[in-house]
Design a protein around this motif. Structure first.
Motif, PDB file in Angstrom:
ATOM      1  N   ALA A  77       0.819  -1.225   0.000  1.00 27.28           N
ATOM      2  CA  ALA A  77       0.000   0.000   0.000  1.00 27.28           C
ATOM      3  C   ALA A  77       0.848   1.269   0.000  1.00 27.28           C
ATOM      4  O   ALA A  77       0.320   2.358   0.199  1.00 27.28           O
ATOM      5  N   TYR A  78       2.134   1.117  -0.256  1.00 24.62           N
ATOM      6  CA  TYR A  78       3.027   2.283  -0.167  1.00 24.62           C
ATOM      7  C   TYR A  78       2.546   3.457  -1.014  1.00 24.62           C
ATOM      8  O   TYR A  78       2.599   4.599  -0.587  1.00 24.62           O
ATOM      9  N   ARG A  79       2.065   3.165  -2.218  1.00 23.93           N
ATOM     10  CA  ARG A  79       1.631   4.249  -3.103  1.00 23.93           C
ATOM     11  C   ARG A  79       0.122   4.455  -3.093  1.00 23.93           C
ATOM     12  O   ARG A  79      -0.417   5.185  -3.915  1.00 23.93           O
ATOM     13  N   LEU A  80      -0.563   3.811  -2.187  1.00 23.96           N
ATOM     14  CA  LEU A  80      -2.021   3.959  -2.122  1.00 23.96           C
ATOM     15  C   LEU A  80      -2.385   4.973  -1.035  1.00 23.96           C
ATOM     16  O   LEU A  80      -1.613   5.200  -0.113  1.00 23.96           O
ATOM     17  N   THR A  81      -3.550   5.562  -1.169  1.00 24.24           N
ATOM     18  CA  THR A  81      -3.922   6.526  -0.129  1.00 24.24           C
ATOM     19  C   THR A  81      -5.152   6.111   0.665  1.00 24.24           C
ATOM     20  O   THR A  81      -5.310   6.530   1.798  1.00 24.24           O
ATOM     21  N   GLY A  82      -6.000   5.300   0.081  1.00 23.25           N
ATOM     22  CA  GLY A  82      -7.195   4.978   0.846  1.00 23.25           C
ATOM     23  C   GLY A  82      -7.953   3.794   0.287  1.00 23.25           C
ATOM     24  O   GLY A  82      -7.477   3.085  -0.596  1.00 23.25           O
ATOM     25  N   TYR A  83      -9.141   3.594   0.804  1.00 24.56           N
ATOM     26  CA  TYR A  83      -9.915   2.429   0.442  1.00 24.56           C
ATOM     27  C   TYR A  83     -10.303   2.416  -1.036  1.00 24.56           C
ATOM     28  O   TYR A  83     -10.375   1.354  -1.650  1.00 24.56           O
ATOM     29  N   SER A  84     -10.504   3.613  -1.601  1.00 24.51           N
ATOM     30  CA  SER A  84     -10.892   3.640  -3.023  1.00 24.51           C
ATOM     31  C   SER A  84      -9.797   3.007  -3.878  1.00 24.51           C
ATOM     32  O   SER A  84     -10.078   2.354  -4.878  1.00 24.51           O
ATOM     33  N   ASP A  85      -8.545   3.193  -3.481  1.00 27.32           N
ATOM     34  CA  ASP A  85      -7.432   2.559  -4.209  1.00 27.32           C
ATOM     35  C   ASP A  85      -7.493   1.036  -4.079  1.00 27.32           C
ATOM     36  O   ASP A  85      -7.254   0.305  -5.043  1.00 27.32           O
ATOM     37  N   LEU A  86      -7.788   0.579  -2.879  1.00 30.56           N
ATOM     38  CA  LEU A  86      -7.888  -0.874  -2.665  1.00 30.56           C
ATOM     39  C   LEU A  86      -9.031  -1.444  -3.498  1.00 30.56           C
ATOM     40  O   LEU A  86      -8.932  -2.546  -4.046  1.00 30.56           O
ATOM     41  N   ASP A 107      -0.311   1.504   7.109  1.00 32.14           N
ATOM     42  CA  ASP A 107      -0.422   2.837   7.733  1.00 32.14           C
ATOM     43  C   ASP A 107      -0.480   3.967   6.704  1.00 32.14           C
ATOM     44  O   ASP A 107      -0.774   5.103   7.047  1.00 32.14           O
ATOM     45  N   ARG A 108      -0.206   3.641   5.431  1.00 29.74           N
ATOM     46  CA  ARG A 108      -0.320   4.675   4.394  1.00 29.74           C
ATOM     47  C   ARG A 108      -1.773   4.910   3.981  1.00 29.74           C
ATOM     48  O   ARG A 108      -2.074   5.882   3.309  1.00 29.74           O
ATOM     49  N   LEU A 109      -2.651   4.009   4.374  1.00 28.07           N
ATOM     50  CA  LEU A 109      -4.067   4.148   4.022  1.00 28.07           C
ATOM     51  C   LEU A 109      -4.726   5.069   5.040  1.00 28.07           C
ATOM     52  O   LEU A 109      -4.865   4.720   6.201  1.00 28.07           O
ATOM     53  N   LYS A 110      -5.088   6.232   4.581  1.00 27.44           N
ATOM     54  CA  LYS A 110      -5.508   7.247   5.543  1.00 27.44           C
ATOM     55  C   LYS A 110      -6.985   7.181   5.915  1.00 27.44           C
ATOM     56  O   LYS A 110      -7.344   7.475   7.039  1.00 27.44           O
ATOM     57  N   ASP A 111      -7.853   6.804   4.983  1.00 27.65           N
ATOM     58  CA  ASP A 111      -9.269   6.794   5.397  1.00 27.65           C
ATOM     59  C   ASP A 111      -9.608   5.542   6.187  1.00 27.65           C
ATOM     60  O   ASP A 111      -8.856   4.588   6.258  1.00 27.65           O
ATOM     61  N   GLU A 112     -10.740   5.606   6.796  1.00 29.32           N
ATOM     62  CA  GLU A 112     -11.202   4.480   7.572  1.00 29.32           C
ATOM     63  C   GLU A 112     -11.546   3.325   6.637  1.00 29.32           C
ATOM     64  O   GLU A 112     -12.173   3.531   5.604  1.00 29.32           O
ATOM     65  N   LEU A 113     -11.135   2.129   7.009  1.00 21.56           N
ATOM     66  CA  LEU A 113     -11.405   0.976   6.167  1.00 21.56           C
ATOM     67  C   LEU A 113     -12.695   0.302   6.634  1.00 21.56           C
ATOM     68  O   LEU A 113     -12.981   0.286   7.828  1.00 21.56           O
ATOM     69  N   PRO A 114     -13.462  -0.264   5.694  1.00 17.64           N
ATOM     70  CA  PRO A 114     -14.747  -0.855   6.061  1.00 17.64           C
ATOM     71  C   PRO A 114     -14.605  -2.269   6.601  1.00 17.64           C
ATOM     72  O   PRO A 114     -15.539  -3.055   6.540  1.00 17.64           O
ATOM     73  N   PHE A 115     -13.431  -2.604   7.124  1.00 14.09           N
ATOM     74  CA  PHE A 115     -13.244  -3.915   7.743  1.00 14.09           C
ATOM     75  C   PHE A 115     -12.200  -3.767   8.839  1.00 14.09           C
ATOM     76  O   PHE A 115     -11.455  -2.787   8.873  1.00 14.09           O
TER      77      PHE A 115
END
Ligand code: ADP
Ligand code: MG
Length: 133
Positions: A77-86, A107-115
């Motif tokens: 997830a180094y280049r990802l920012t949030g759940y939309s990327d996932l 820890d690079r994923l900044k928004d809240e994850l739905p799981f």
């Protein structure tokens, strides 16, 4: 729980032991700097899941999936920012009890994850790694 490993092999073994405890459906975040042992640990998990293919860092492809007694999805997830990327890389296809998802740099994923995600941290010291569950 905290463990200190002295080399790559010990981190691999710890990952293997951890992997034996997995039932499927777990989502695990690995947090720690470059070279902290996140990928070595994941290789141990893969071994525990009877995955025969060689696990390599997903840095360039972002996500890799492997077949074993459970499926293992390994994400960087180094280049990802949030759940939309996932979501764009297709994580929703893997949110099931037959799959274990490991996310390096969670820890690079900044928004809240739905799981729920269970984080394991890796700290680098001179000649060892401190791994905390
Ligand atoms: P990451 O995925 O966190 O970037 P890797 O597992 O790819 O880390 O690489 C860890 C590197 O650190 C390897 O080159 C390994 O030889 C070295 N190393 C030194 N000590 C350890 C240790 N205790 N656990 C894991 N790797 C270690
Ligand atoms: Mg890595």
């Amino acid at each position: 729980m905290q463990y200190t490993t002295k080399n790559e092999k010990e981190t691999y073994s710890l990952g293997k032991e951890f992997g034996e405890s997995l039932k499927g459906g777990e989502i695990i975040g690995l947090i720690g700097d470059l070279g902290a042992g996140k990928t070595s640990f994941t290789k141990g998990v893969a071994n525990a899941l009877s995955i025969k293919n060689t696990v390599t860092s997903p840095t360039f492809v972002i996500m890799k999936a492997y077949e074993g007694r459970k499926k293992l999805v390994h994400i960087d997830a180094y280049r990802l920012t949030g759940y939309s990327d996932l979501r764009s890389i297709g994580i929703e296809d893997y949110l099931n009890n037959n799959t274990i998802i490991i996310i390096e740099w969670a820890d690079r994923l900044k928004d809240e994850l739905p799981f729920a995600i269970r984080n394991i941290t890796f700290e680098i010291t001179d000649d060892s790694r401190i791994i905390s569950f």
